[in-house]
Design a protein around this motif. Structure first.
Motif, mmCIF file in Angstrom:
data_model
loop_
_atom_site.group_PDB
_atom_site.id
_atom_site.type_symbol
_atom_site.label_atom_id
_atom_site.label_comp_id
_atom_site.label_asym_id
_atom_site.label_seq_id
_atom_site.Cartn_x
_atom_site.Cartn_y
_atom_site.Cartn_z
ATOM 1 N N ALA A 182 -56.688 -36.522 -6.454
ATOM 2 C CA ALA A 182 -56.611 -35.800 -5.180
ATOM 3 C C ALA A 182 -57.538 -34.592 -5.170
ATOM 4 O O ALA A 182 -58.286 -34.372 -4.218
ATOM 5 C CB ALA A 182 -55.177 -35.353 -4.920
ATOM 6 N N GLY A 183 -57.499 -33.790 -6.234
ATOM 7 C CA GLY A 183 -58.328 -32.590 -6.293
ATOM 8 C C GLY A 183 -59.806 -32.897 -6.218
ATOM 9 O O GLY A 183 -60.552 -32.270 -5.445
ATOM 10 N N HIS A 184 -60.267 -33.862 -7.005
ATOM 11 C CA HIS A 184 -61.685 -34.211 -7.012
ATOM 12 C C HIS A 184 -62.126 -34.796 -5.673
ATOM 13 O O HIS A 184 -63.212 -34.471 -5.157
ATOM 14 C CB HIS A 184 -61.980 -35.206 -8.136
ATOM 15 N N CYS A 185 -61.299 -35.669 -5.097
ATOM 16 C CA CYS A 185 -61.673 -36.307 -3.836
ATOM 17 C C CYS A 185 -61.714 -35.302 -2.692
ATOM 18 O O CYS A 185 -62.638 -35.327 -1.866
ATOM 19 C CB CYS A 185 -60.699 -37.439 -3.514
ATOM 20 N N LEU A 186 -60.734 -34.407 -2.628
ATOM 21 C CA LEU A 186 -60.737 -33.403 -1.568
ATOM 22 C C LEU A 186 -61.959 -32.501 -1.667
ATOM 23 O O LEU A 186 -62.595 -32.166 -0.657
ATOM 24 C CB LEU A 186 -59.462 -32.562 -1.637
ATOM 25 N N GLN A 187 -62.305 -32.107 -2.884
ATOM 26 C CA GLN A 187 -63.472 -31.253 -3.076
ATOM 27 C C GLN A 187 -64.748 -31.964 -2.638
ATOM 28 O O GLN A 187 -65.576 -31.394 -1.922
ATOM 29 C CB GLN A 187 -63.586 -30.835 -4.538
ATOM 30 N N ALA A 188 -64.904 -33.214 -3.033
ATOM 31 C CA ALA A 188 -66.126 -33.962 -2.704
ATOM 32 C C ALA A 188 -66.242 -34.210 -1.200
ATOM 33 O O ALA A 188 -67.292 -33.962 -0.596
ATOM 34 C CB ALA A 188 -66.138 -35.295 -3.461
ATOM 35 N N PHE A 189 -65.161 -34.664 -0.578
ATOM 36 C CA PHE A 189 -65.225 -35.013 0.841
ATOM 37 C C PHE A 189 -65.475 -33.786 1.709
ATOM 38 O O PHE A 189 -66.266 -33.836 2.656
ATOM 39 C CB PHE A 189 -63.923 -35.706 1.258
ATOM 40 N N THR A 190 -64.800 -32.674 1.421
ATOM 41 C CA THR A 190 -64.945 -31.493 2.267
ATOM 42 C C THR A 190 -66.273 -30.780 2.051
ATOM 43 O O THR A 190 -66.722 -30.025 2.914
ATOM 44 C CB THR A 190 -63.783 -30.507 2.040
ATOM 45 N N GLN A 191 -66.912 -30.999 0.912
ATOM 46 C CA GLN A 191 -68.232 -30.428 0.697
ATOM 47 C C GLN A 191 -69.302 -31.214 1.440
ATOM 48 O O GLN A 191 -70.257 -30.651 1.965
ATOM 49 C CB GLN A 191 -68.562 -30.390 -0.796
ATOM 50 N N ILE A 192 -69.145 -32.520 1.512
ATOM 51 C CA ILE A 192 -70.158 -33.361 2.156
ATOM 52 C C ILE A 192 -69.972 -33.403 3.663
ATOM 53 O O ILE A 192 -70.938 -33.336 4.430
ATOM 54 C CB ILE A 192 -70.111 -34.784 1.558
ATOM 55 N N VAL A 193 -68.729 -33.516 4.115
ATOM 56 C CA VAL A 193 -68.425 -33.496 5.548
ATOM 57 C C VAL A 193 -67.444 -32.347 5.785
ATOM 58 O O VAL A 193 -66.251 -32.479 5.516
ATOM 59 C CB VAL A 193 -67.811 -34.833 6.020
ATOM 60 N N PRO A 194 -67.935 -31.197 6.254
ATOM 61 C CA PRO A 194 -67.089 -30.006 6.388
ATOM 62 C C PRO A 194 -65.850 -30.259 7.251
ATOM 63 O O PRO A 194 -65.915 -30.935 8.280
ATOM 64 C CB PRO A 194 -68.028 -28.992 7.054
ATOM 65 N N THR A 238 -69.049 -36.116 14.261
ATOM 66 C CA THR A 238 -70.140 -36.838 14.907
ATOM 67 C C THR A 238 -70.213 -38.271 14.380
ATOM 68 O O THR A 238 -69.609 -38.607 13.355
ATOM 69 C CB THR A 238 -71.478 -36.144 14.643
ATOM 70 N N ALA A 239 -71.000 -39.102 15.071
ATOM 71 C CA ALA A 239 -71.186 -40.483 14.628
ATOM 72 C C ALA A 239 -71.818 -40.515 13.240
ATOM 73 O O ALA A 239 -71.466 -41.355 12.403
ATOM 74 C CB ALA A 239 -72.047 -41.237 15.636
ATOM 75 N N ASP A 240 -72.763 -39.602 12.985
ATOM 76 C CA ASP A 240 -73.407 -39.553 11.670
ATOM 77 C C ASP A 240 -72.396 -39.177 10.584
ATOM 78 O O ASP A 240 -72.427 -39.724 9.477
ATOM 79 C CB ASP A 240 -74.554 -38.545 11.671
ATOM 80 N N GLN A 241 -71.496 -38.248 10.879
ATOM 81 C CA GLN A 241 -70.498 -37.840 9.899
ATOM 82 C C GLN A 241 -69.497 -38.968 9.628
ATOM 83 O O GLN A 241 -69.068 -39.169 8.492
ATOM 84 C CB GLN A 241 -69.787 -36.578 10.364
ATOM 85 N N LEU A 242 -69.137 -39.701 10.643
ATOM 86 C CA LEU A 242 -68.251 -40.845 10.441
ATOM 87 C C LEU A 242 -68.930 -41.904 9.581
ATOM 88 O O LEU A 242 -68.283 -42.551 8.749
ATOM 89 C CB LEU A 242 -67.827 -41.440 11.787
ATOM 90 N N ALA A 243 -70.239 -42.057 9.759
ATOM 91 C CA ALA A 243 -70.986 -43.000 8.925
ATOM 92 C C ALA A 243 -71.005 -42.518 7.471
ATOM 93 O O ALA A 243 -70.895 -43.325 6.535
ATOM 94 C CB ALA A 243 -72.402 -43.158 9.456
ATOM 95 N N GLN A 244 -71.144 -41.198 7.283
ATOM 96 C CA GLN A 244 -71.101 -40.642 5.931
ATOM 97 C C GLN A 244 -69.743 -40.907 5.279
ATOM 98 O O GLN A 244 -69.662 -41.267 4.106
ATOM 99 C CB GLN A 244 -71.352 -39.135 5.966
ATOM 100 N N LEU A 245 -68.690 -40.740 6.051
ATOM 101 C CA LEU A 245 -67.349 -40.960 5.523
ATOM 102 C C LEU A 245 -67.128 -42.434 5.179
ATOM 103 O O LEU A 245 -66.449 -42.761 4.207
ATOM 104 C CB LEU A 245 -66.297 -40.486 6.528
ATOM 105 N N SER A 246 -67.735 -43.325 5.955
ATOM 106 C CA SER A 246 -67.633 -44.756 5.636
ATOM 107 C C SER A 246 -68.298 -45.055 4.302
ATOM 108 O O SER A 246 -67.800 -45.870 3.516
ATOM 109 C CB SER A 246 -68.281 -45.584 6.753
ATOM 110 N N ALA A 247 -69.409 -44.372 4.032
ATOM 111 C CA ALA A 247 -70.088 -44.563 2.753
ATOM 112 C C ALA A 247 -69.264 -43.968 1.608
ATOM 113 O O ALA A 247 -69.152 -44.552 0.527
ATOM 114 C CB ALA A 247 -71.478 -43.928 2.798
ATOM 115 N N LEU A 248 -68.655 -42.804 1.855
ATOM 116 C CA LEU A 248 -67.844 -42.155 0.830
ATOM 117 C C LEU A 248 -66.559 -42.921 0.548
ATOM 118 O O LEU A 248 -65.989 -42.792 -0.541
ATOM 119 C CB LEU A 248 -67.483 -40.736 1.278
#
Length: 219
Positions: free
Chosen positions: A10-22, A132-142
């Motif tokens: 949980a800690g690692h994933c939250l840190q990674a996701f919130t850094q890449i997609v604020p 945004t659509a670009d951020q949703l695409a980033q989240l799909s990759a993550l």
């Protein structure tokens, strides 16, 4: 490979996701066999907001695991989910979000054997704007990374399987730092009942303190 504790994932994933997609706030949680979200790990979210959600608004949340599962998506935007439930429920949930200044939410799920195993919820305020659509695409990759992390995660239910539902609830609240008074309020029982539950938990886990209990169950 040894299973990784859920709180570490949980800690690692939250840190990674919130850094890449604020995001203004976020939460990582596990999903049980009944498709209920449990064992929340909060990121910049107030305990007041989280308790308000659990006590009053969870049933109106279009992004509950059951709803996300039926959508067939691994990344589920709030607008998409709201369109799939009754308008009155979506209105109630939108009122809850507006109370805390949240304008958008997206859920990212990881599955195991075709069922959601864990998820990350990302929330944004008006200052950040909707995803945004670009951020949703980033989240799909993550999502593939979340899927990989969860595949190696120790199911949190393993350590709690011998506990009663009340004891499990207390254990999860203790991990979030709840006091005896807060436990009594959450469970709507008296302090003597909480003390009895704690004594039983200590006996079952072979510990003598709250800190040892959390360590035995979650570390």
């Amino acid at each position: 490979m040894n299973a990784i504790p859920a709180q570490e994932v949980a800690g690692h994933c939250l840190q990674a996701f919130t850094q890449i997609v604020p995001a203004s706030q976020a939460a990582f949680y596990c999903v049980d066999r009944q498709l209920q979200a449990r064992d929340f790990r909060l990121h910049q979210m107030s305990g007041e907001m989280h308790r308000d959600y659990l006590d009053n608004y969870r049933q109106f949340d279009p992004l509950q695991p059951r709803n996300c599962q039926s959508s067939g998506l691994a990344v589920v935007p709030l607008g998409f989910a709201m369109a799939r439930q009754p308008t009155r429920d979506s209105r109630r949930y939108r009122d809850f979000l507006q109370r805390y200044g949240v304008v958008d939410v997206v859920e990212i799920l990881a599955h195991r054997s075709g069922q959601p195993q864990a998820a990350i919820s990302l929330l944004r305020t008006a200052a950040q704007g909707a995803f945004t659509a670009d951020q949703l695409a980033q989240l799909s990759a993550l999502q593939a990374l979340l899927q990989m992390a969860v595949a190696n995660m120790q199911p949190y239910e393993d350590s709690l399987s011998g506990l009663t539902p009340k004891e499990r609830q207390i254990a999860l609240l203790l991990r979030q730092g709840a006091s005896n008074k807060q436990l009594a309020q959450e469970l709507d029982v008296g302090l003597p009942t909480i003390k009895t539950h704690l004594i039983n938990l200590f006996r079952k886990t072979g510990v003598t303190s709250r800190t040892e209990l959390v360590g035995a169950l979650f570390l």
